[in-house]
Design a protein around this motif. Structure first.
Motif, short mmCIF file in Angstrom:
data_model
loop_
_atom_site.label_atom_id
_atom_site.label_comp_id
_atom_site.label_asym_id
_atom_site.label_seq_id
_atom_site.Cartn_x
_atom_site.Cartn_y
_atom_site.Cartn_z
N LYS A 7 23.37 42.45 38.53
CA LYS A 7 22.08 42.70 39.17
C LYS A 7 22.34 42.85 40.66
CE LYS A 7 18.93 40.17 36.15
NZ LYS A 7 17.93 39.07 36.15
N LYS A 8 21.65 43.80 41.25
CA LYS A 8 21.89 44.01 42.67
C LYS A 8 20.67 43.65 43.51
CE LYS A 8 26.05 45.92 42.73
NZ LYS A 8 26.51 45.14 41.60
N GLU A 36 21.49 57.62 51.18
CA GLU A 36 22.53 56.70 50.74
C GLU A 36 21.85 55.65 49.86
OE1 GLU A 36 21.71 56.87 54.08
OE2 GLU A 36 23.45 57.55 55.20
N PRO A 37 22.39 55.38 48.69
CA PRO A 37 21.69 54.47 47.78
C PRO A 37 21.85 53.03 48.24
CG PRO A 37 23.78 55.07 46.85
CD PRO A 37 23.68 55.80 48.15
N GLY A 38 21.41 52.79 49.44
CA GLY A 38 21.74 51.53 50.08
C GLY A 38 20.81 50.42 49.71
N TYR A 39 20.96 49.40 50.41
CA TYR A 39 20.17 48.22 50.16
C TYR A 39 19.01 48.19 51.14
CZ TYR A 39 24.16 46.74 47.41
OH TYR A 39 25.15 46.65 46.48
N VAL A 95 25.99 53.80 40.62
CA VAL A 95 25.48 53.51 41.97
C VAL A 95 24.68 54.68 42.53
CG1 VAL A 95 26.11 52.89 44.34
CG2 VAL A 95 27.43 51.99 42.43
N TYR A 96 25.20 55.86 42.37
CA TYR A 96 24.59 57.04 42.98
C TYR A 96 23.76 57.78 41.93
CZ TYR A 96 27.80 55.97 46.69
OH TYR A 96 28.46 55.31 47.70
N ASP A 148 26.55 58.50 35.82
CA ASP A 148 27.88 58.96 36.24
C ASP A 148 28.74 57.83 36.81
OD1 ASP A 148 29.91 60.89 36.84
OD2 ASP A 148 29.34 60.68 38.93
N ASN A 149 28.13 57.01 37.67
CA ASN A 149 28.95 55.97 38.32
C ASN A 149 28.22 54.66 38.53
OD1 ASN A 149 27.48 56.21 40.88
ND2 ASN A 149 28.37 58.23 40.91
N PHE A 181 30.70 62.82 47.04
CA PHE A 181 29.34 62.82 47.57
C PHE A 181 28.81 61.40 47.57
CE2 PHE A 181 24.79 64.14 47.34
CZ PHE A 181 24.78 64.92 48.47
N LEU A 182 28.35 60.94 48.73
CA LEU A 182 27.93 59.54 48.85
C LEU A 182 26.42 59.43 49.06
CD1 LEU A 182 30.91 58.21 50.98
CD2 LEU A 182 30.48 57.79 48.57
N TYR A 183 25.68 60.32 48.44
CA TYR A 183 24.22 60.27 48.53
C TYR A 183 23.62 60.24 47.12
CZ TYR A 183 24.49 61.41 53.47
OH TYR A 183 24.76 61.37 54.82
#
Lengths: 508, 575
Positions: A263-264, A153-156, A432-433, A429-430, A464-466
């Protein structure tokens, strides 16, 4: 009800079901030859997802299934026409799934040629539209058969299910190499292969069952790699082509979160060095390591011949205060394979004065250096400006990679063993992922438009959330069983790596 | 009696766990896609999870969870009673429902557990209706296989109950063979599956990953519930010849019914979820019913930090935080936002508070972590927040991704479709909430985590936008709670320069500041203190040494000067 009547009902039911099934099969799979007539020509190419228009593809890639993105579309008809005259047809909904056998035959018959894709769509309440055809170019260069990546998961700061997986690029089969739910939901990262050899790999696990795992000839070793002389466990690795050494960085990694729009997150090192690990001696070699106090060294890699050690380096600025002004250069230093030591002269290959460079990767033919460029820092995954750059090492000229890049992040990349393909991690694509995109690089270094890793169901990426992390091309299947890795992780004792200083090495 | 039990189940779950199951609805996301179904079908117990996921989405509707649980729990009781009778054990229904009471004692997060037990008992009953021995064994083997694929770990329960059945009714020579064979098959089956079909951990192969959060050990309640059925059957079998408790006809029934009613009544009255209030407020927060939180908190003071966070949040949304801050007990920073949250509720609260004070990135971050740290890596409510944050930050592709997922659900679909309109900049510019969030978005970058360094993070928000009222109220509330009047007055002077009117709470703090710390108490006159506030403060100054503590608290307990003088400030969280 009499038995005869019962039998009749059953027979009729079976007949109807078989007829319906055959109808569905013939309509959905083999397509039909009902090419629309009287279609209105549209002066544009159709919008499809993934975008496979005008891409160059390897002859051994799995079918590029796609979806036509037309609003209110009711039906579509698609034909894939090879230059050799082979035609594949499809008619049905907007999601196109090509039969693998027919696709293979089509590609094999059109090596070095192109396939023209004709798309006809029919919207609700209107006639057929014929879109401008687009082409797929079938390269003579095949791509390595497997892609190994981590799905995360492209998490923090939190992960849940992480796994290293291998995907057969010639089909849609995906298998786990190891998943963290088998080893205590720890973090696993930084898988690396020796010259694309699926039999020699390494990766790390953090937290539960932590250690560095080296797989060689089916054997799994578990190592504890923190020594008194090094900052941390081994981190970002790269195998020496001989398989005798692994260059890695050791990093004191920190992160923080931005407050402002656009910025994240920022990942930076408080300290970092580059060390070389001797696989046979199970030792970190001081004579082959770049350990300095006044500079941060990270992301090492070897040249294909193994005679050069490349790495990223930046002056040791105060962090995190200088997080947005630190810039990494790419340097190289000679590496003596027999003695396991580096030379004293350091060449700067890419300057870090205007931009920052990371992930140096030399093509296996030694011709090109590909790296990621960003405004600052060495961890570009959260930098939207990060782009792929490439230098022709023969002429020392930059190659225009704009066709590979996008408005969003491009970060990690890996070469195929024949140097003709590269896989690039991109967030185009989005945002985030991270997804893998495959691009052809010809002998002169000219890149082609990259295409997204194809999936059996083109809608798959929507749900798909990875993120696909660290996509690495390998020339075969990783055959070590996940259960073998699990067994070593859960039951094996980690062997302590030693740090050998130069005089000790001489006496050994 | 089963009817009484069903009614009891309904009352128990509706009265005590209504909001808990509404909360749990957020941790499931049923997608109307083929891939979702096929993906679950490929996992042991996946069909049960599919049904669970489908059912759970209705838990937001009144009474649904309670009705569903009442039906299935009484169904389990009824089936188990039938199974006991098939085993030749004639017992009252109350005995059959005894194991089901464990679901009252240990309410489950996911109804997958209930469904799995249901399938386990049902399959044992089906088996018991197979006549001859040899085909029955074949059916048993198939039943265990099918139940494993559909509802693992129900296959273990099914195998054990089949063993119990054979033990009770089988011939002495064969029955032990069948028992051993079934148990071996049930244990070997997951191992075969692991080595052939799945690459999964042992626990998942045996017990499925859907019943309980796979990252945590199986709770003891799992063993209690699942073992209780065969143990109860064996105990009933052992005691089957004891006869009636009372000689007189019908007395047994009445006594057992009374016992059942008493036990159920006790559970209904005393067994409440400890965080029921916080879950209630979370539900109101989802509906944006901030006034209901305020009203409820007025009648039922917050019982825990989570509830208090929601009460403060509700007052913040209502723009009345400064007015209400001293009316109910505060616990300091953790009453405003959870400290470094890791729990489900904590992450939701952190995202909600960050959103309120217009720290969009933090709201997005905690929503993101809340989604991925959940058992199934889905959380539609926080996905909605991700959509909102992405729209505010103009990250349209990311917003589109989450919208697309939500569009494949039954109940979030229409909301998701509506958000697509905001991809149009003109529409977005016309939406008040987007305009407000964009207007107050942070300008000055900083690394302060709002859950770890709340005052610093708020200070940046306030410095960037002094008119960010939500952040300002939270910031001043924080300073007042910790009696940091020096910093508080810095902001009051800024307010004064801007010509703003001071709320009563702030006026009281200004009064006490000048009275206690400044040599010239009259200096506060320049702050435009209301005459009523001034007079009350003067009254306090003249009375606070003479009035009894109880009377003083009664008269001035809602004022800041009383708080400043008599209430110990909370400890700051460890950083």
């Amino acid at each position: 009800m009499k038995n005869e009547r019962k039998r009749g009902v059953v027979c009729n039911t079976v007949f109807v079901m078989v007829a319906i099934s055959l109808g569905v099969l013939s309509f959905g799979l083999s397509g039909c030859s009902r090419k629309p007539v009287d279609a209105v020509l549209v002066g544009e190419r159709p919008v499809i997802f993934p975008d496979y228009r005008e891409v160059t593809i390897p002859v051994n890639i799995a079918p590029l299934n796609f979806r036509v993105e037309e609003e209110d579309m009711r039906r579509c008809y698609i034909s894939l026409e090879g230059e050799n005259g082979d035609v594949l047809e499809y008619a049905g909904g907007n999601s196109i799934r090509i039969r693998p056998k027919a696709w293979k035959k089509l590609l094999a018959g059109n090596v070095g040629k192109s396939i023209s894709v004709n798309v006809f769509t029919q919207s609700t309440g209107s006639g057929w539209n014929a879109w401008q055809p687009f082409k797929m170019y079938v390269s003579r260069d095949s791509i390595d058969s497997h892609l190994v990546y981590r799905l995360i998961e492209p998490g923090y700061e939190k992960w849940h299910i992480v796994g290293i997986y291998q995907r057969d690029l010639e089909s849609f089969e995906e298998k786990p190499v190891i998943k963290n739910d088998m080893v205590g939901y720890n973090c696993m990262n930084c898988h690396a292969f020796c010259g694309g050899d699926p039999g020699r790999m390494m990766f790390h696990m953090r937290a539960a069952n932590g250690g560095t795992y080296i797989v060689s000839d089916g054997n799994v070793q578990k190592l504890s790699t923190k020594t008194d002389q090094t900052i941390s466990n081994l981190t970002y690795p790269y195998w020496h082509p001989s398989g005798k050494y692994i260059a890695t960085s050791v990093n004191d990694i920190k992160q923080f979160f931005h407050a402002v729009k656009g910025k994240k997150m920022e990942v930076f090192d408080l300290e970092s060095d580059v060390v070389v690990y001797d696989v046979e001696k199970k030792a970190i070699l001081s004579a082959a390591s770049v350990i300095t106090k006044d500079a941060y060294e990270t992301f090492p890699s070897f040249s294909p011949g193994g005679e050069w050690l490349y790495y990223c380096v930046a002056p040791a600025l105060a962090m995190p205060a200088s997080y947005d002004s630190i810039r990494y250069a790419i340097c190289r230093v000679a590496f003596d394979v027999d003695k396991g030591r580096i030379g004293s002269l350091v060449d700067t290959v890419v300057c870090g004065d205007i931009h920052s460079a990371s992930f140096p990767r030399i093509s296996p033919d030694g011709r090109f250096l590909m790296y990621t460029e960003t405004a600052y820092g060495q961890f570009p995954i959260w930098h939207k400006d990060a782009e792929i750059r490439m230098i022709d090492l023969k002429s020392n000229q930059q190659i225009d990679m704009s066709v590979v890049n996008s408005d969003d992040t491009e970060s990690y990349h890996s070469w195929s063993t024949n140097s003709r393909w590269t896989v690039v991690s991109s967030r185009r694509d989005n945002g985030v992922y991270t997804l893998p995109y495959i691009a052809h690089i010809d002998e002169q270094g000219n890149p082609s438009k990259p295409f997204m890793l194809p999936q059996e169901n083109p809608d798959m990426y929507d749900y798909f959330l990875y993120s696909y992390n660290l996509p690495e091309l390998v020339n075969g299947e990783v055959t070590v069983s996940p259960y073998a890795i699990q067994d070593v992780a859960l039951n094996g004792e980690a062997e302590q790596v030693v740090f050998i200083t130069y005089p000790q090495m001489k006496t050994r | 009696m089963l009817l009484f039990f069903a009614v009891g189940c309904f009352l128990f779950f509706e009265l005590n766990y209504r909001y808990w199951y509404r909360f749990m609805e957020q941790y499931s996301l049923f997608l109307l896609t083929g891939d979702y179904f096929i993906g679950l079908l490929r996992q042991p117990g996946g069909v049960t999870e599919y049904i669970t996921s489908f059912v759970t989405q209705f838990f937001c509707f009144p009474f649904f969870a309670a009705v569903f649980l009442a039906l299935f729990l009484s169904g389990i009781g009824g089936l188990f009673g039938l199974f006991l009778r098939r085993c030749g054990i004639q017992v009252p229904v109350v005995v059959a429902v005894l194991p089901v009471f464990l679901f009252w004692l240990y309410p489950v997060e996911s109804v997958a557990s209930v469904l799995a037990v249901f399938f386990g008992v049902l399959s044992a009953v089906v088996y018991s209706y197979c006549g001859r021995w040899a085909p029955r064994c074949v059916v048993g083997v198939l039943i265990v296989l099918v139940v494993y694929l559909v509802a693992a770990p129900a296959h273990l329960l099914a195998a054990v109950l089949i063993g119990v059945y054979e033990f009770c009714v089988g011939r002495s020579g064969r029955r032990f063979g069948v028992v051993a064979g079934m148990l071996t098959w049930a244990v070997v089956l997951p191992v075969i599956a692991m080595r052939t079909i799945y690459v999964i951990p042992v626990r998942e192969a045996f017990f499925s990953k859907h019943l309980y959060h796979p990252e945590y050990p199986l709770p003891a309640s799992f063993w209690y519930i699942w073992c209780s059925f065969p143990l109860m059957a064996l105990a009933a079998y052992a005691l089957r010849k004891r006869g009636r408790l009372f000689k007189k006809e019908g007395v047994d029934f009445v006594v057992l019914l009374l016992l059942l009613l008493i036990v159920m009544g006790g559970f209904i009255v005393y067994k409440r979820h400890p965080l029921e209030q916080a879950y209630r407020y979370d539900w109101y927060a989802r509906q944006q019913q901030w006034d209901r939180i305020v009203r409820h908190a007025g009648e039922h003071p917050a019982r825990d930090k989570d509830a208090l966070v929601y009460v403060n949040l509700a007052y913040g949304h209502e723009g009345r935080l400064n007015e209400a801050l001293m009316r109910y007990p505060q616990v300091g920073e953790e009453g405003f936002i959870p400290h470094d949250p890791k729990t489900r509720l904590g992450l939701i609260e952190a995202s909600e508070v960050s959103w309120l004070v217009n720290h969009i990135n933090a709201a997005q971050r905690f929503a993101f972590v809340g989604v991925l740290s959940s058992e199934r890596c889905v959380q539609p409510r926080l996905m909605k927040r991700l959509v909102e944050a992405c729209l505010v930050n103009e990250e349209y592709e990311a917003a589109g991704k989450y919208i697309k997922i939500l569009e494949k659900t039954l109940f979030y679909r229409s909301w998701a479709k509506e958000q697509r309109a905001f991809f149009n900049p003109e529409k977005a510019a016309g939406a008040d909430w987007i305009v407000e969030k964009r207007r107050y978005s942070p300008v000055t970058d900083n690394a302060h985590d709002v859950t770890i360094a709340l005052p610093s993070a708020l200070a940046f928000l306030i410095d960037d936008h002094p008119d960010n009222r939500r952040a300002f109220e939270y910031g001043m509330g924080y300073l007042l709670i910790y009696k940091d009047l020096g910093a508080f007055m810095y902001y009051m002077n800024q307010m004064k320069e801007r010509g703003e009117r001071f709320p009563v709470l702030y006026q009281e703090a200004i009064c006490i500041f000048y009275a206690a710390m400044e040599k010239n108490p009259e200096a506060f006159a320049s702050f435009g203190i209301d005459p009523e506030v001034y007079q009350r403060f003067q009254g306090y100054l003249s009375q606070h040494r003479t009035l009894s503590p109880a009377l003083l608290a009664k008269q001035y307990g809602d004022t800041y000067y009383y708080y400043a003088q008599f209430v110990q400030p909370p400890k700051r969280p460890n950083r």
